[in-house]
Structure formats: C-alpha cells, structure tokens
Write an enzyme that holds these catalytic residues in place. Structure first.
Site, short mmCIF file in Angstrom:
data_model
loop_
_atom_site.label_atom_id
_atom_site.label_comp_id
_atom_site.label_asym_id
_atom_site.label_seq_id
_atom_site.Cartn_x
_atom_site.Cartn_y
_atom_site.Cartn_z
N LYS A 73 10.05 31.70 38.54
CA LYS A 73 9.17 32.11 37.44
C LYS A 73 9.85 33.27 36.71
CE LYS A 73 4.42 33.72 36.65
NZ LYS A 73 3.04 33.45 37.06
N ASP A 175 -9.09 33.25 38.98
CA ASP A 175 -8.79 32.21 37.98
C ASP A 175 -8.58 30.86 38.65
OD1 ASP A 175 -8.46 31.19 35.45
OD2 ASP A 175 -6.36 31.77 35.27
P1 ATP Z 1 -0.78 31.62 32.85
O1 ATP Z 1 -0.67 31.74 31.37
O2 ATP Z 1 -1.56 30.41 33.31
O3 ATP Z 1 -1.19 32.89 33.57
P2 ATP Z 1 1.81 32.07 33.97
O4 ATP Z 1 2.79 32.46 32.90
O5 ATP Z 1 1.27 33.16 34.85
O6 ATP Z 1 0.66 31.24 33.36
P3 ATP Z 1 1.97 30.12 36.10
O7 ATP Z 1 0.58 29.64 35.85
O8 ATP Z 1 2.23 30.81 37.40
O9 ATP Z 1 2.53 30.98 34.89
O10 ATP Z 1 2.98 28.87 36.00
C1 ATP Z 1 3.08 28.09 34.81
C2 ATP Z 1 3.25 26.61 35.17
O11 ATP Z 1 4.48 26.43 35.90
C3 ATP Z 1 2.18 26.04 36.08
O12 ATP Z 1 1.06 25.59 35.35
C4 ATP Z 1 2.91 24.91 36.78
O13 ATP Z 1 2.97 23.76 35.93
C5 ATP Z 1 4.33 25.43 36.90
N1 ATP Z 1 4.55 26.04 38.23
C6 ATP Z 1 4.22 27.29 38.62
N2 ATP Z 1 4.55 27.55 39.89
C7 ATP Z 1 5.12 26.40 40.36
C8 ATP Z 1 5.68 26.01 41.64
N3 ATP Z 1 5.72 26.85 42.67
N4 ATP Z 1 6.17 24.76 41.74
C9 ATP Z 1 6.12 23.90 40.68
N5 ATP Z 1 5.61 24.21 39.47
C10 ATP Z 1 5.12 25.43 39.29
#
Ligand code: ATP
Ligand code: MG
Length: 421
Positions: A73, A175
């Site tokens: 991430k 959430d």
């Molecule tokens: P939000 O705007 O929802 O807070 P964010 O930027 O915090 O998003 P995440 O929700 O953690 O990010 O991740 C975004 C997307 O990436 C998820 O919806 C999922 O599709 C994918 N994703 C996240 N973690 C994983 C993982 N461990 N394995 C596979 N896909 C993942």
C-alpha cells in the site's frame, strides 16, 4: 499501458468502477509506480496495481527476500496522509503482535517503510496478499444473495476478527462494510499469482519505464483516455460476444473459499480514544452516530449486521436518499424505524443532533408517516425467503440492530448463537 499487461486490468477501488484518475498524481499525492519498480532497497518489486482508495494505491508486489507475493500500500505523500498511514501502522502492529499465528481473520502487517519519489515521501505498508472483497463476491453472484450457509460461514470469520479487535485489543474498526472484508483467495484462480503460476517481474522493462515528472499533464491525460478507450472497446466486445446470454446464467459459488479477513484500518481507533464524531460509510452507519450520541464497539456490530443482510439478499439494508424537505440522515432514521420499529424516546433524545431530527415526543419532525415493514416480512416478501429462513436470519440480526447500543450482543456473544453453528 503497463497496467493492462499480464492480462490483469487494474481494478480500482471497489466502490467505483473508475480508476483513481490522474489528478491525484501530483506533489503530496499518489506515487506513480510501474511494474518492476523497486521498493525498500530492492526487497519488494511492484507487479500490478490491485486497487486504490482516497489515500493510497495498492500494488501486488514480490518480496525477493522471502520469495512470496505481498500487497504493497503506497500512501499519498502529503503530511495528513502520512500521519494517517502511521496511525494505521500503529494499529496494524498491535494487531500482528497479538496474533502471532495469524489466525484471527484480520489482515497481517508484514513490514513498513518510506519511499521517496517525484511526488514526495510515501509511507508504504506491506501486508499479506489477499483476494477479492465481499462486495466483489456479491456482485459476482449478480446481487442475488449468496445463500444462508455461506452467509453463516462468512459471519463466523468476521465475528472472530471483530471479537479479537474489540475484546482483546480494544480497537473499533469504524468502517466495516463488504469492501473492507477480503476473501483470502481470489474468486478467479487466474487472478491469483500463485495459483496461476505467474512469474514475478523483477526489473522494469523499457515499455513500462516510468519517466516520472517529465511526463506532461496532457500526455498523462492522453494515456488515460487511451486506457479508458481500450477498456470500453473490450467491454463492448464482451457484450457483442453473446455475453448477454451468459449474464442470465447462474454463476456458481461452489469451490470458492469463503475464508476472509478484515482490512483497511485507516479509520480505526482505540476504544478509549475516539476522535471523529462522524464515522462509518453511510449505509452501514449506526443510529447513535447519526444523532451524535457517541459510539463504541457496538457501532461495528451494527455495520456487521447490515453487511450480513447484504450478503444474504444482495442488496444494502438501508439506502437513504435526500428527499423533498428532508436530509439523508432523516431518511436514514426513517428507514431504520420502518424496519426495526420506533426508536426509544430516551435514545432518540440522547444525541447532540437529536433536536434537529426528533420532536419532543420522539417522532421524526419532517417524516411523519412511516411504512412499517419488519425485517422478517421484508425477507419473505421482497427477497423470497422461506418463512423459516427469514425467521432464522431476522432473529439473528434483530438484536444486533437494537437502537440501544448497550443492548447489542458482542461479537463473542454472536459467535455462540446457535443459528451460526
Ligand atoms: P479508502 O479510501 O477506502 O480508505 P485506502 O486508500 O485506505 O482506501 P485500502 O482500502 O486499504 O486503501 O485499499 C484499497 C484497495 O486495495 C482495496 O479496496 C482492495 O481492493 C485493495 N487491497 C487492499 N489491501 C489488499 C490486500 N492485502 N490484498 C489485496 N488487495 C488489497
Ligand atoms: Mg478501503
């Protein structure tokens, strides 16, 4: 068009079908990664984008030290985003520390570091690679509901995770929703790098070379349009190829592993330190949050019940809209009361915003005539459940959807419910 290489289309955040757009790729924003890019001194190599959110893009990466695929991430770089990522690392570290055998159905943090790029310094989180979200599962099944035995299996997994977070760690997720619960495996085996025998990319090739900030904005726009055009063409091809008939066919969920884990701790908090007044995604928001009466672990339980209903029926339990002369919040409260009965006066008057919505009798000020449609009847009449199935599910959900947060059963109590076992 590196994103579309390997036959994998970048999926985008699952709430929307669009990609993250180019506007986020600027100073303080997303890091523009390309397959073959190296992170953490070359230990992790980016493979393909898995998804994105408002805060980050998430990539499938290869861990060259431990020879395995992981999820990377990459947070936006501006200070607030970096701080949010550090907060997420704090919570995920506690989660990993308390669960050394990785058996509590919560995503495991494996590593974290900072990555310097043209748009700034990005906090990066490495977690285990997981599969599709429950939202994808619901959509895969064409929003028909996945069957009660599958619902029960998923509920048990999620409850194990919630019980761990709530009782052992004192964390409120805030959430919980189908997008934030990921299956451990992908629905389509060809999307799983291990099951599909995908050979990891270890170096950037010339065609996916990222030229960073020297690409002008208009060039980026052109590339993005080209990418969208390709996506549209392939969509059209699909529909011309007789997929319409295919669409009508029942898709089988047999053979799909339903083991799942809770993810996205970007908004989670310690039970003792609740910060934001407004939490949760609209449809999964608890009544006490709407009226401004504070919240605790039981707010996660409300979202859990909404999610279980959605898995069973394929449709969200509460889909409030702004209506003539009333706000989305009021419509939401009205929908809750139509399904669950009148909110006790004591609860209705307990929030900082209670006076905005309720009169002194505990009735909604602007929505006067409620159409009472209890859960069980809804399941039978609208979703064609048999009476016993409707009764079983409604009896399980109703206590969790109690307007009085303290009356809701805990995750541990739900796990003991015979309906689940
Ligand atoms: P939000 O705007 O929802 O807070 P964010 O930027 O915090 O998003 P995440 O929700 O953690 O990010 O991740 C975004 C997307 O990436 C998820 O919806 C999922 O599709 C994918 N994703 C996240 N973690 C994983 C993982 N461990 N394995 C596979 N896909 C993942
Ligand atoms: Mg998310």
């Amino acid at each position: 068009m590196a994103f579309l290489g390997n036959g994998y289309c970048s999926s985008g955040s699952e709430g929307e079908d669009e990609d993250e757009g180019m506007e986020g790729y600027r100073k303080g924003g997303y890091h523009a990664a390309r397959p073959g890019d190296h992170f953490a001194g070359g230990r992790f190599v980016a493979q393909r984008k898995l998804g994105w959110g408002n805060f980050s893009t998430v990539w499938l990466a290869y861990d060259t030290l431990l020879n395995r695929f992981v999820a990377l991430k990459i947070q936006k770089s501006a200070r607030d985003y970096a701080q949010a990522a550090l907060h997420e690392i704090e919570l995920l570290s506690a989660i990993a520390k308390g669960d050394p055998t990785n058996s509590k159905n919560v995503v495991q943090l494996l590593d974290h570091f900072k990555h310097a790029g043209p748009n700034g310094h990005h906090v990066c989180l490495v977690t285990e690679f997981l599969g599709d979200s429950l939202l994808r599962l619901i959509r895969y099944n064409r929003n028909k509901g996945i069957g009660l035995s599958r619902v029960k299996e998923i509920c048990r997994s999620v409850l194990v995770g919630l019980d761990y977070l709530h009782r052992e760690l004192g964390i409120i997720h805030t959430d919980l929703k189908p997008e934030n619960v990921l299956l451990v495996s992908t629905i389509n085996p060809s999307k799983d790098p291990v099951r599909s025998g995908f050979t990891p990319i270890l170096e950037r090739t010339v065609s996916n070379q990222y030229s960073g900030s020297v690409i002008s904005f208009s060039e980026k726009m052109l590339k993005m349009r080209a990418r969208r055009a390709v996506a549209k063409i392939s969509l059209r091809r699909e529909s011309l190829g007789g997929v319409a008939a295919e669409m009508e066919k029942e898709r089988s969920l047999d053979g799909i592993s339903l083991k799942c884990k809770i993810v996205d701790f970007g908004n989670a908090c310690w039970g003792s330190q609740q910060l934001a007044g407004e939490i949760q995604t609209r449809q999964y928001r608890a009544p006490e949050v709407i009226i401004g009466a504070g919240y605790s672990y039981s707010a996660d339980m409300w979202s859990f019940a909404c999610m279980a209903f959605e898995l069973a029926t394929g449709e969200v339990l509460f889909a409030p809209k702004t209506c003539q002369g009333c706000s989305e919040d009021e419509d939401h409260l009205a929908l809750m009361m139509e399904t669950l009965g009148k909110m006790p006066k004591k609860i209705a008057s307990s929030g900082t915003r209670s006076k905005d919505y309720f009169d002194r009798h505990g009735d909604l000020k602007r929505i006067r005539r409620l159409k009472f449609w209890p859960l069980e009847r809804l399941l039978v009449q609208r979703y064609n459940f048999t009476e016993p199935d409707a009764q079983g599910l409604a009896d399980f959900l109703r206590p969790i959807l109690d307007f009085t947060p303290e009356n809701r059963p805990t995750a541990a109590a739900c796990l003991k419910n015979p309906w689940l076992n």
